[in-house]
Design a protein around this motif. Structure first.
Motif, PDB file in Angstrom:
ATOM      1  N   UNK A 110       0.860   1.637   6.910  1.00  0.00           N
ATOM      2  CA  UNK A 110      -0.428   2.200   7.318  1.00  0.00           C
ATOM      3  C   UNK A 110      -0.792   3.511   6.664  1.00  0.00           C
ATOM      4  N   UNK A 111       0.038   3.979   5.737  1.00  0.00           N
ATOM      5  CA  UNK A 111      -0.271   5.201   5.011  1.00  0.00           C
ATOM      6  C   UNK A 111      -1.284   4.913   3.899  1.00  0.00           C
ATOM      7  N   UNK A 112      -2.249   5.794   3.683  1.00  0.00           N
ATOM      8  CA  UNK A 112      -2.989   5.751   2.423  1.00  0.00           C
ATOM      9  C   UNK A 112      -1.966   6.040   1.317  1.00  0.00           C
ATOM     10  N   UNK A 113      -2.094   5.368   0.185  1.00  0.00           N
ATOM     11  CA  UNK A 113      -1.056   5.486  -0.841  1.00  0.00           C
ATOM     12  C   UNK A 113      -1.612   5.780  -2.231  1.00  0.00           C
ATOM     13  N   UNK A 114      -0.837   6.560  -2.955  1.00  0.00           N
ATOM     14  CA  UNK A 114      -1.097   6.906  -4.350  1.00  0.00           C
ATOM     15  C   UNK A 114       0.174   6.531  -5.094  1.00  0.00           C
ATOM     16  N   UNK A 115       0.096   5.499  -5.926  1.00  0.00           N
ATOM     17  CA  UNK A 115       1.275   5.039  -6.654  1.00  0.00           C
ATOM     18  C   UNK A 115       1.264   5.616  -8.057  1.00  0.00           C
ATOM     19  N   UNK A 116       2.273   6.413  -8.370  1.00  0.00           N
ATOM     20  CA  UNK A 116       2.443   6.971  -9.708  1.00  0.00           C
ATOM     21  C   UNK A 116       3.254   5.935 -10.500  1.00  0.00           C
ATOM     22  N   UNK A 117       2.533   5.049 -11.157  1.00  0.00           N
ATOM     23  CA  UNK A 117       3.118   3.934 -11.892  1.00  0.00           C
ATOM     24  C   UNK A 117       3.334   4.333 -13.345  1.00  0.00           C
ATOM     25  N   UNK A 118       4.297   5.186 -13.566  1.00  0.00           N
ATOM     26  CA  UNK A 118       4.549   5.752 -14.896  1.00  0.00           C
ATOM     27  C   UNK A 118       4.948   4.698 -15.924  1.00  0.00           C
TER      28      UNK A 118
END
Length: 150
Positions: A110-118
């Motif tokens: 349920x967290x808003x997410x920011x994926x750092x997909x390096x």
């Protein structure tokens, strides 16, 4: 693999450093009053060592090891540690993940997410998508500003 090789490999985890864009991005967020913690499957000792090696000791309010709840991410008990640490609702906490599996687990929680997909990996096929997928932290501050204004 010998005991010495295993020990040397494990010692490498104690000396991990952050990516080049991490310190400037996190220092900017800290100056903006953004509260931050690390929530990791690493042990407390590993977390402390990595933060010290990266020179980020003054950034975080806390370093949370899933050892405390005896459950590894993506178990919901691990993600719940963030709610307890900040005393906020899950919708009020942005979860920034390095691993796609972690971004998916946080989003399912349920967290808003920011994926750092390096590494430009494909998204996990778990029926959820992170709110943002980026290759670095350059857009994180802008995303937080737009997210907070909603």
């Amino acid at each position: 693999m010998s005991q010495g090789q295993v020990s040397q490999l494990m010692d490498g985890y104690l000396k991990l450093k952050s990516w080049h864009d991490v310190a400037p991005a996190l220092r900017l967020l800290k100056m903006e009053g953004i509260r931050m913690i690390i929530l990791s499957n690493f042990t407390s000792h590993m977390l402390s060592s990595c933060v010290a090696c990266s020179g980020l000791g003054d950034i975080f309010e806390g370093l949370l090891s899933t050892d405390q709840v005896k459950a590894f991410k993506p178990d919901p008990r691990a993600y719940e540690m963030g709610i307890k640490a900040f005393n906020l609702n899950r919708e009020e906490i942005l979860f920034v993940a390095h691993g796609g599996w972690d971004a998916a687990g946080a989003k399912i929680f349920g967290y808003p997410t920011y994926w750092v997909n390096r590494l430009d990996l494909p998204t996990e096929e778990l029926g959820v998508m992170p709110d943002v997928v980026a290759t670095d932290l350059k857009g994180l501050a802008h995303f937080i500003q737009s997210w907070n204004s909603q």
